[in-house]
Write a protein that holds these residues in place. Structure first.
Motif, PDB file in Angstrom:
ATOM      1  N   ILE A   1      -9.896   5.999   7.397  1.00 38.83           N
ATOM      2  CA  ILE A   1     -10.292   5.008   6.390  1.00 38.83           C
ATOM      3  C   ILE A   1     -11.117   5.672   5.286  1.00 38.83           C
ATOM      4  O   ILE A   1     -10.918   5.415   4.100  1.00 38.83           O
ATOM      5  N   LEU A   2     -12.050   6.534   5.697  1.00 39.93           N
ATOM      6  CA  LEU A   2     -12.873   7.238   4.704  1.00 39.93           C
ATOM      7  C   LEU A   2     -12.005   8.122   3.800  1.00 39.93           C
ATOM      8  O   LEU A   2     -12.214   8.175   2.581  1.00 39.93           O
ATOM      9  N   ASP A   3     -11.014   8.794   4.392  1.00 42.45           N
ATOM     10  CA  ASP A   3     -10.103   9.638   3.604  1.00 42.45           C
ATOM     11  C   ASP A   3      -9.271   8.776   2.649  1.00 42.45           C
ATOM     12  O   ASP A   3      -9.056   9.152   1.487  1.00 42.45           O
ATOM     13  N   PHE A   4      -8.814   7.634   3.140  1.00 41.09           N
ATOM     14  CA  PHE A   4      -8.006   6.714   2.330  1.00 41.09           C
ATOM     15  C   PHE A   4      -8.830   6.169   1.157  1.00 41.09           C
ATOM     16  O   PHE A   4      -8.364   6.099   0.018  1.00 41.09           O
ATOM     17  N   LEU A   5     -10.075   5.806   1.457  1.00 39.36           N
ATOM     18  CA  LEU A   5     -10.949   5.278   0.402  1.00 39.36           C
ATOM     19  C   LEU A   5     -11.308   6.338  -0.634  1.00 39.36           C
ATOM     20  O   LEU A   5     -11.532   6.015  -1.800  1.00 39.36           O
ATOM     21  N   GLU A   6     -11.349   7.579  -0.215  1.00 47.27           N
ATOM     22  CA  GLU A   6     -11.625   8.672  -1.153  1.00 47.27           C
ATOM     23  C   GLU A   6     -10.569   8.695  -2.258  1.00 47.27           C
ATOM     24  O   GLU A   6     -10.860   9.030  -3.412  1.00 47.27           O
ATOM     25  N   LEU A   7      -9.355   8.270  -1.899  1.00 46.01           N
ATOM     26  CA  LEU A   7      -8.255   8.244  -2.870  1.00 46.01           C
ATOM     27  C   LEU A   7      -8.257   6.986  -3.723  1.00 46.01           C
ATOM     28  O   LEU A   7      -7.919   7.027  -4.906  1.00 46.01           O
ATOM     29  N   ILE A   8      -8.607   5.834  -3.101  1.00 43.73           N
ATOM     30  CA  ILE A   8      -8.423   4.561  -3.819  1.00 43.73           C
ATOM     31  C   ILE A   8      -9.720   3.900  -4.292  1.00 43.73           C
ATOM     32  O   ILE A   8      -9.736   3.301  -5.363  1.00 43.73           O
ATOM     33  N   SER A   9     -10.804   4.010  -3.532  1.00 41.26           N
ATOM     34  CA  SER A   9     -12.087   3.372  -3.912  1.00 41.26           C
ATOM     35  C   SER A   9     -13.255   4.107  -3.269  1.00 41.26           C
ATOM     36  O   SER A   9     -13.864   3.605  -2.309  1.00 41.26           O
ATOM     37  N   PRO A  10     -13.614   5.271  -3.778  1.00 44.61           N
ATOM     38  CA  PRO A  10     -14.686   6.073  -3.156  1.00 44.61           C
ATOM     39  C   PRO A  10     -16.019   5.338  -3.047  1.00 44.61           C
ATOM     40  O   PRO A  10     -16.785   5.587  -2.106  1.00 44.61           O
ATOM     41  N   HIS A  11     -16.295   4.422  -3.970  1.00 51.03           N
ATOM     42  CA  HIS A  11     -17.596   3.740  -3.965  1.00 51.03           C
ATOM     43  C   HIS A  11     -17.767   2.800  -2.776  1.00 51.03           C
ATOM     44  O   HIS A  11     -18.876   2.332  -2.496  1.00 51.03           O
ATOM     45  N   LEU A  12     -16.680   2.520  -2.042  1.00 46.24           N
ATOM     46  CA  LEU A  12     -16.778   1.620  -0.889  1.00 46.24           C
ATOM     47  C   LEU A  12     -17.013   2.365   0.422  1.00 46.24           C
ATOM     48  O   LEU A  12     -17.210   1.740   1.473  1.00 46.24           O
ATOM     49  N   LYS A  13     -17.013   3.684   0.399  1.00 47.17           N
ATOM     50  CA  LYS A  13     -17.108   4.464   1.638  1.00 47.17           C
ATOM     51  C   LYS A  13     -18.396   4.178   2.411  1.00 47.17           C
ATOM     52  O   LYS A  13     -18.390   4.146   3.645  1.00 47.17           O
ATOM     53  N   ASN A  14     -19.491   3.967   1.688  1.00 43.85           N
ATOM     54  CA  ASN A  14     -20.761   3.747   2.383  1.00 43.85           C
ATOM     55  C   ASN A  14     -20.845   2.373   3.050  1.00 43.85           C
ATOM     56  O   ASN A  14     -21.811   2.074   3.751  1.00 43.85           O
ATOM     57  N   ARG A  15     -19.847   1.522   2.831  1.00 42.91           N
ATOM     58  CA  ARG A  15     -19.836   0.200   3.474  1.00 42.91           C
ATOM     59  C   ARG A  15     -19.067   0.217   4.806  1.00 42.91           C
ATOM     60  O   ARG A  15     -18.992  -0.797   5.488  1.00 42.91           O
ATOM     61  N   VAL A  16     -18.478   1.365   5.144  1.00 40.33           N
ATOM     62  CA  VAL A  16     -17.715   1.479   6.389  1.00 40.33           C
ATOM     63  C   VAL A  16     -18.654   1.924   7.503  1.00 40.33           C
ATOM     64  O   VAL A  16     -19.354   2.926   7.368  1.00 40.33           O
ATOM     65  N   LYS A  17     -18.675   1.172   8.609  1.00 39.72           N
ATOM     66  CA  LYS A  17     -19.574   1.472   9.724  1.00 39.72           C
ATOM     67  C   LYS A  17     -18.767   1.709  10.999  1.00 39.72           C
ATOM     68  O   LYS A  17     -17.855   0.951  11.315  1.00 39.72           O
ATOM     69  N   TYR A  18     -19.144   2.775  11.719  1.00 30.57           N
ATOM     70  CA  TYR A  18     -18.501   3.084  12.999  1.00 30.57           C
ATOM     71  C   TYR A  18     -19.252   2.368  14.107  1.00 30.57           C
ATOM     72  O   TYR A  18     -20.477   2.454  14.204  1.00 30.57           O
ATOM     73  N   PHE A  19     -18.509   1.635  14.945  1.00 34.87           N
ATOM     74  CA  PHE A  19     -19.112   0.809  15.995  1.00 34.87           C
ATOM     75  C   PHE A  19     -18.851   1.435  17.360  1.00 34.87           C
ATOM     76  O   PHE A  19     -17.772   1.970  17.611  1.00 34.87           O
ATOM     77  N   ASP A  20     -19.833   1.367  18.249  1.00 37.29           N
ATOM     78  CA  ASP A  20     -19.740   1.932  19.601  1.00 37.29           C
ATOM     79  C   ASP A  20     -18.480   1.428  20.311  1.00 37.29           C
ATOM     80  O   ASP A  20     -18.332   0.232  20.571  1.00 37.29           O
ATOM     81  N   PRO A  21     -17.541   2.339  20.656  1.00 36.65           N
ATOM     82  CA  PRO A  21     -16.294   1.905  21.294  1.00 36.65           C
ATOM     83  C   PRO A  21     -16.484   1.432  22.732  1.00 36.65           C
ATOM     84  O   PRO A  21     -15.575   0.872  23.327  1.00 36.65           O
ATOM     85  N   GLY A  22     -17.657   1.667  23.303  1.00 32.83           N
ATOM     86  CA  GLY A  22     -17.922   1.239  24.674  1.00 32.83           C
ATOM     87  C   GLY A  22     -18.226  -0.234  24.792  1.00 32.83           C
ATOM     88  O   GLY A  22     -18.326  -0.782  25.892  1.00 32.83           O
ATOM     89  N   ILE A  23     -18.401  -0.897  23.662  1.00 33.69           N
ATOM     90  CA  ILE A  23     -18.692  -2.323  23.647  1.00 33.69           C
ATOM     91  C   ILE A  23     -17.508  -3.044  23.004  1.00 33.69           C
ATOM     92  O   ILE A  23     -16.966  -2.573  22.007  1.00 33.69           O
ATOM     93  N   ASN A  24     -17.089  -4.162  23.581  1.00 30.92           N
ATOM     94  CA  ASN A  24     -16.034  -4.964  22.967  1.00 30.92           C
ATOM     95  C   ASN A  24     -16.589  -5.529  21.663  1.00 30.92           C
ATOM     96  O   ASN A  24     -17.391  -6.454  21.660  1.00 30.92           O
ATOM     97  N   ILE A  25     -16.170  -4.970  20.547  1.00 26.93           N
ATOM     98  CA  ILE A  25     -16.737  -5.314  19.245  1.00 26.93           C
ATOM     99  C   ILE A  25     -16.576  -6.801  18.916  1.00 26.93           C
ATOM    100  O   ILE A  25     -17.460  -7.428  18.358  1.00 26.93           O
ATOM    101  N   PHE A  26     -15.447  -7.372  19.325  1.00 30.56           N
ATOM    102  CA  PHE A  26     -15.212  -8.789  19.040  1.00 30.56           C
ATOM    103  C   PHE A  26     -16.105  -9.692  19.893  1.00 30.56           C
ATOM    104  O   PHE A  26     -16.586 -10.713  19.426  1.00 30.56           O
ATOM    105  N   SER A  27     -16.328  -9.284  21.163  1.00 30.41           N
ATOM    106  CA  SER A  27     -17.220 -10.080  22.022  1.00 30.41           C
ATOM    107  C   SER A  27     -18.665  -9.968  21.537  1.00 30.41           C
ATOM    108  O   SER A  27     -19.387 -10.961  21.446  1.00 30.41           O
TER     109      SER A  27
END
Length: 499
Positions: free
Chosen positions: A239-265
């Motif tokens: 996603i960060l690589d994709f945004l570098e091409l299309i909208s670099p200013h949005l990269k800092n809004r992308v957050k990585y979430f702990d995969p050990g927790i069900n993010i939706f729950s």
């Protein structure tokens, strides 16, 4: 606050769009059944139907695709303002056995095959390329006449002759260089398709649209979105690589979430999804709506429920109808309901208030990316409307006919249960010292995991470094699963030897 939350798993990818913590849109793409809208195929005409002004096209799928005459007209007729598709016969456009390049514009739904068109479109970040029409269009959401004029002038200067362009909402405020780069990318894509179709035998897929996660970033991750959360490190980097091409200013809004927790729950989204499957939706006032989805249409009934209001009955009814109109618009987006929709609002004597309710519904529907059309009230006082049907409803993806009640009820789809099991295994792998785990499931799910999805299970074991044993238990409901044991491999062997 507006958010995009992405749950990426081996079996399924899920995307939730939240507005002020309300779930307003929900998308799923399974590994075994991915969407095909946007895909381009080289197909072969199998049958021409003059009576229906259409043709069936073999594109290599289980069911032949359906091509209407207006979607089959060649560029020279399409660009001729003096020619209407109603004056053209399908037999003059396509012939049996002819090879033809088509793009899917509607998913196969129920017993119907995909709907296709020969009028290809290529969406980018800022523009949509239409190679066979000579036209420039601008998103209605760009309201400033000055900005519309500026953007149209840029596009007229940079677009090739006889190439159509639609200027997307995200183009607002962008400079010529941004638009030029997007156009270059789209033109390269089209040129690749043109080369590919010359050397490919039908039926064959010649272009596959982006997957759900990349489409979400391209089409929905705009300046209006405050944050995008994702639980997959690989996709996070993509996603960060994709945004570098299309909208670099949005990269800092992308957050990585702990995969050990069900993010939706963790974020309360699972509960909101289950509520989206309920036929009864409560309103804040105490009223409620009933949503009844049939194959032919969707019927929505509005009721006062627990709300009794004050002394004025008309005021009570108006308040419930007003709240229901807002909720109905939200539910149509969330459930992805398409086709004919009939809404039975509570009867109002004042026609001016009836118009107010329709205006509120129209305003809320303006937030919908899918085209809607309110037709008005029938003589029976029912509101008629339509919503473009592009894909299967969420209910038909998340659920299937219940084997316990001969189809009168619903249970979770197999992919939904497998996704829940995957989340539990990730939690065990990250938060315990277990070497292996035994999970009991309904025999139907056991057969899917141990036979049909054996390679998926092996891949999961490798990623989690965890021995996974799936056992069938007919006492367990098809919606459920049970962790029978987790711990040392030696103990797992003892348990299996004793059973």
């Amino acid at each position: 606050m507006n958010e995009i939350v992405i749950d990426s798993g081996l079996a399924q990818s899920r995307v939730a769009i939240l507005e002020n913590n309300d779930l307003v849109e929900y998308y799923i793409e399974t590994k075994n059944s991915k969407r095909i809208v946007g895909n381009i195929y080289k197909g072969r005409v199998k049958n021409v139907l003059p009576g229906m002004q259409a043709a069936f096209i073999d594109i290599g799928l289980e069911k032949n695709a359906f091509l209407y005459v207006k979607d089959a007209m060649p560029p020279e007729l399409l660009n001729d303002k003096n020619v209407s598709y109603k004056d053209v016969s399908i037999r003059d456009v396509v012939k049996n056995g002819q090879e033809i390049v088509v793009q899917v514009i509607k998913e196969p739904i129920d017993s119907k095959g995909a709907r296709v068109t020969t009028h290809l479109t290529f969406p980018g970040r800022y523009l949509v390329l239409m190679p066979y029409v000579d036209y420039v269009g601008i998103s209605r959401k760009i309201e400033s006449e000055e900005e519309r004029g500026r953007l149209k002038e840029i596009i007229e200067n940079i677009r090739p002759d006889k190439i159509g362009i639609i200027i997307r909402t995200e183009s607002e405020g962008k400079n010529e260089e941004d638009l030029r780069e997007d156009l270059k990318y789209l033109l390269r894509l089209w040129e690749k398709i043109e080369r590919e179709k010359k050397f490919t035998f039908a039926p064959k897929l010649i272009y596959k649209d982006l997957d759900l996660i990349h489409r979400t970033v391209r089409d929905m991750f705009t300046d209006d979105i405050d944050e995008l959360k994702i639980n997959d490190k690989v996709y996070y980097e993509k996603i960060l690589d994709f945004l570098e091409l299309i909208s670099p200013h949005l990269k800092n809004r992308v957050k990585y979430f702990d995969p050990g927790i069900n993010i939706f729950s963790y974020l309360g989204i699972e509960k909101k999804i289950k509520n989206a499957l309920s036929s009864k939706v409560w309103l804040k006032s105490g009223g409620y709506i009933i949503i009844d989805e049939t194959e032919a249409m969707t019927i929505i009934d509005v009721n006062t429920g627990k709300y009794v209001g004050m002394n004025d009955l008309e005021e009570t009814i108006f308040k419930v109808n007003m709240e229901a109109a807002k909720e109905i618009a939200k539910q149509l987006r969330l459930r992805d309901i398409g086709g004919i929709i009939i809404i039975d609002f509570i009867d109002m004597k004042d026609s001016s208030r009836e118009k107010q309710i329709i205006d509120i519904l129209n305003k809320e529907l303006s937030k919908d990316r899918v085209r809607t059309n309110i037709l008005g009230m029938t003589q029976l006082g029912l509101l008629e409307m339509t919503r473009k049907k592009v894909r299967n409803r969420i209910s038909s993806i998340l659920e299937r006919s219940c084997p316990y009640c001969n189809g009168t009820g619903r249970v979770f789809a197999q992919d939904t249960i497998i996704n829940y099991i995957e989340h539990e295994l990730k939690r065990i792998s990250l938060h315990t010292n277990s070497e292996g785990v035994i999970i009991e499931v309904n025999p139907e799910i056991e057969n899917v995991l141990n036979v049909e999805r054996k390679s998926y299970l092996k891949e999961l074991e490798k990623i989690l470094n965890l021995k996974i044993v799936i056992l069938g238990n007919k006492e367990i409901h098809v919606n459920d699963f049970k962790v029978k044991f987790m711990g040392k491999l030696s103990r797992i062997k003892e348990i299996l030897n004793s059973t």
